[in-house]
Design a protein around this motif. Structure first.
Motif: not given
Length: 127
Positions: A1-3, A17-21, A25-34, A48-52
């Motif tokens: 996501m960029e803004f 980035n999510t590990g195998s455990g 899905g997209e719901g978790l990614i959306d919540k994390a980004e928010a 410039t960038r934030v990584e989780a």
């Protein structure tokens, strides 16, 4: 996501980035980004960038505080900084890591906004 930041051409990227455990899905990614966007918006002109990196430390075994979020922020022109937070749920781990990173960035950049929403004394013009 960029803004974009304040209508400027610069943008802060957010990567999850999510590990195998980790499931969600997209719901978790959306919540994390928010969550990350809400916490880091005030720093966006400095980053410039934030990584989780979201992981489950114990896999299917479960256990207390086995969900982990490592947040890495990349300030413009500076070395990256990172924090880690473990919690019972991945949402709590994200929130805890975001709060820890916000404290770290507040220290690094100085208080960008006064607690009540006004400018800090450091940003006021001298007379």
């Amino acid at each position: 996501m960029e803004f974009a930041t304040n209508g400027m051409e610069k943008a802060m990227q957010i990567q999850i980035n999510t590990g195998s455990g980790i499931h969600g899905g997209e719901g978790l990614i959306d919540k994390a980004e928010a969550e990350i966007t809400a916490v880091f918006e005030r720093f966006s002109e400095h980053l410039t960038r934030v990584e989780a990196h979201l992981t489950d430390q114990n896999g299917n075994k479960g256990g207390p505080d086995d969900k982990q979020c490592v947040l890495e922020a990349r300030p413009t022109g500076q070395q990256p900084v990172a924090v880690t937070h473990r919690a019972e749920t991945i949402e709590e781990a994200i929130r805890g890591a975001a709060e820890s990173m916000a404290h770290l960035l507040d220290s690094r950049f100085g208080k960008l906004h006064h607690a009540k929403g006004g400018a800090s004394i450091r940003h006021m013009a001298s007379e």
